[in-house]
Write a protein that holds these residues in place. Structure first.
Motif, short mmCIF file in Angstrom:
data_model
loop_
_atom_site.label_atom_id
_atom_site.label_comp_id
_atom_site.label_asym_id
_atom_site.label_seq_id
_atom_site.Cartn_x
_atom_site.Cartn_y
_atom_site.Cartn_z
N ALA A 129 1.04 -1.33 -0.10
CA ALA A 129 0.25 -0.36 -0.06
C ALA A 129 0.91 1.13 0.15
CB ALA A 129 -1.04 -0.01 1.36
N VAL A 130 1.72 0.93 1.15
CA VAL A 130 2.76 2.12 0.82
C VAL A 130 3.69 2.72 -0.19
CG1 VAL A 130 4.94 3.68 2.05
CG2 VAL A 130 2.87 2.22 2.90
N ALA A 131 3.91 1.31 -0.69
CA ALA A 131 4.40 1.38 -2.41
C ALA A 131 3.87 2.45 -3.10
CB ALA A 131 4.61 0.16 -3.34
N VAL A 132 2.28 2.24 -3.52
CA VAL A 132 1.59 2.99 -3.95
C VAL A 132 1.40 4.08 -4.15
CG1 VAL A 132 -0.74 2.82 -5.21
CG2 VAL A 132 0.17 -0.21 -4.86
N ILE A 133 1.54 4.71 -2.47
CA ILE A 133 1.34 5.50 -2.36
C ILE A 133 2.48 6.60 -2.60
CG2 ILE A 133 1.23 7.48 -0.06
CD1 ILE A 133 -0.22 5.39 1.49
N PHE A 134 3.79 6.11 -3.12
CA PHE A 134 4.93 6.74 -3.71
C PHE A 134 4.87 6.93 -4.76
CE2 PHE A 134 8.42 5.16 -5.76
CZ PHE A 134 9.61 6.24 -5.42
N ALA A 135 4.80 5.58 -5.68
CA ALA A 135 3.90 5.62 -6.85
C ALA A 135 2.97 7.06 -7.16
CB ALA A 135 3.61 4.11 -7.64
N ALA A 136 1.91 6.71 -6.83
CA ALA A 136 0.86 7.87 -7.16
C ALA A 136 1.37 9.35 -6.47
CB ALA A 136 -0.63 7.84 -6.00
N TYR A 137 2.31 9.74 -5.79
CA TYR A 137 2.94 10.97 -5.82
C TYR A 137 4.09 11.47 -6.95
CZ TYR A 137 0.21 12.02 -1.39
OH TYR A 137 -0.86 12.96 -1.20
N PHE A 138 4.89 10.19 -6.89
CA PHE A 138 6.33 9.92 -7.74
C PHE A 138 5.03 11.04 -9.29
CE2 PHE A 138 8.81 8.59 -10.66
CZ PHE A 138 10.28 9.20 -10.42
N ARG A 139 4.61 10.05 -9.95
CA ARG A 139 4.40 10.41 -10.56
C ARG A 139 3.27 11.80 -10.70
NH1 ARG A 139 -0.41 6.08 -13.39
NH2 ARG A 139 -0.60 7.72 -14.63
#
Length: 463
Positions: A129-139
């Protein structure tokens, strides 16, 4: 159930790994007090602190109650740190930490079920879940059009690779991220206090409504996200075997780290209340972004997005460093694939255990069906928090590690019993709030029992 079946199939594909007897090698001791403190703080502080103040304000609605429940959560976390500090000195250098405490106090089956839940529910689900949060903000920050799952997988894969080089490499990355997180949170607090704006209404009641069962229910509901926010200090005990002086450094690191997080969390909530007020905090789901948007406009929103990506990476780095030591300890007990319990290279890192966790987290992150796991975490985590705290009574009665104890839990047995009962109350609150998800979590957790007896039969067959 598809997640569970897929995870089981992935584990079965590893049966070709070596099932020979394990050697007697142990991880090298590379970490000190600073590393232990950063690992403790990194295990607690994730991306949630930038959102959880509003989750609490949805449940309780006055400044006194909002800050009061955060203080209550901090006191509970400190009680936990006191207990884990003594456990760390009773069983110093035990790779796997909480797994070992449960094994020594109760039964290997209990410890295995804990490790099973860690792999399938609490640890890898949270990491995904945290990895996906990271991915969303990275994009959002970079504007890249890459697939979100691919970004999440790349982050997990990179941190998996770094930690395969040993505890020192992983700890250096983790410490760097933790310092950046502290700086980001400190900046949020300073800017929040500088902007200000909210003036409490003198006429408004301190607790909004008279003392009643409904008020207690609201406080109990607020404690669920707070318990989630404060959870994670226990993961530092997973790397006890790699701390140079675990009796001293791990116990001190637990107390210093948890105290530091309590201060940070209270400061963030004070800053959010000062800028938004309780009504504004209740009305938003992105309190940190709102505070920075009011203070610095669009640049503030981008700044907080960067802070959240850093915080997410810091949490992932800490998880990659600590949790694989539990699977390593399970393998050393002959209850998991033998290769998971092997150490490699000069760094003597449990590489297979690290890769196994990384792959499991990547699988969940890419499946797109991991979201509900987050609702399970508090139920499962706090059942084992209560059992681990209660293990202190058993270890003391059996005089296990009595000759090594450098630290004793203040106020024991009263503070320990208070912690156990508080954990039980949080589990009950989580079940009331989400009975379906809690039931699924308990089913997955208990499914570890037949798996334990399967592994024990394999161990006997090869002995």
């Amino acid at each position: 159930m598809k997640r569970l079946e897929a995870g089981t199939d992935a584990l079965q594909n590893l049966t070709s790994l070596d099932m020979t007897m394990l050697d007697n090698s142990k991880p090298s001791r590379q970490l000190g007090l600073f590393d232990a403190t950063m690992i403790v703080m990194g295990g607690i502080v994730g991306a949630g602190i930038f959102a959880n103040p509003s989750e609490v304000a949805h449940r309780v609605h006055t400044p006194l109650l909002i800050l009061g429940v955060w203080v209550l959560g901090g006191l509970l976390a400190m009680c936990g740190a006191f207990i884990w500090a003594e456990l760390a000195t009773r069983l110093p250098g035990a790779a796997g930490g909480q797994y070992v405490y449960l094994r020594e106090a109760y039964h290997p089956a209990v410890a295995f079920v804990y490790g099973w839940g860690l792999l399938l529910v609490t640890q890898t689900g949270g990491m995904a879940a945290v990895a996906v949060i990271f991915a969303a903000y990275f994009r959002a920050l970079t504007g890249v059009a890459w697939n979100q799952s691919a970004i999440a997988a790349a982050a997990l894969l990179t941190l998996t690779g770094i930690n395969c080089f040993g505890a020192r490499a992983g700890s250096n990355v983790q410490s760097a991220f933790m310092l950046l997180k502290i700086a980001a949170i400190a900046a949020l607090v300073i800017i929040g206090f500088a902007v200000g704006g909210y003036t409490p209404e003198v006429a408004r009641g301190l607790v909004e409504k008279p003392f009643s069962f409904d008020l207690l229910k609201s406080i109990g509901a607020a404690m669920v996200p707070i318990a989630f926010a404060y959870g994670g200090w226990q993961t530092a005990t997973f790397v006890a075997a790699e701390i140079r002086d675990p009796c001293r450094d791990l116990s001190r690191g637990l107390l210093i780290g948890v105290s530091g997080v309590v201060v940070l969390y209270l400061a963030v909530n004070l800053a959010c209340l000062r800028v938004l007020g309780p009504a504004g905090l209740d009305a938003t789901t992105t309190p940190a972004s709102d505070v920075m948007g009011i203070a610095l406009g669009e640049h503030g929103a981008r700044w907080i997005a960067l802070a959240i990506t850093i915080s997410a990476l810091g949490f992932l780095s800490q998880s990659m460093l600590t949790a694989p030591r539990v699977y390593y300890a399970m393998a050393r007990d002959g209850l998991f694939f033998a290769s998971v319990g092997k150490l490699f290279g000069k760094s003597e890192a449990p590489v297979v255990a690290i890769i196994l966790q990384g792959l499991a987290a990547i699988f969940i992150a890419c499946s797109g069906t991991y979201g509900e796991i987050l609702n399970f975490e508090v139920t499962v985590d706090f059942i084992f928090f209560a059992m681990t705290a209660a293990s202190l009574f058993i270890l003391r009665r059996r005089h296990i590690g009595s000759d090594k104890v450098l630290y004793r839990t203040p106020g024991h047995p009263f503070t320990t019993m208070l912690f156990v009962l508080s954990c039980a109350a949080i589990v009950v609150s989580a079940v009331i709030a989400s009975p379906r998800n809690s039931a699924i979590a308990l089913f997955i957790m208990l499914a570890g029992l037949p798996v334990y007896y399967f592994w024990r039969r394999i161990r006997r067959a090869h002995s």
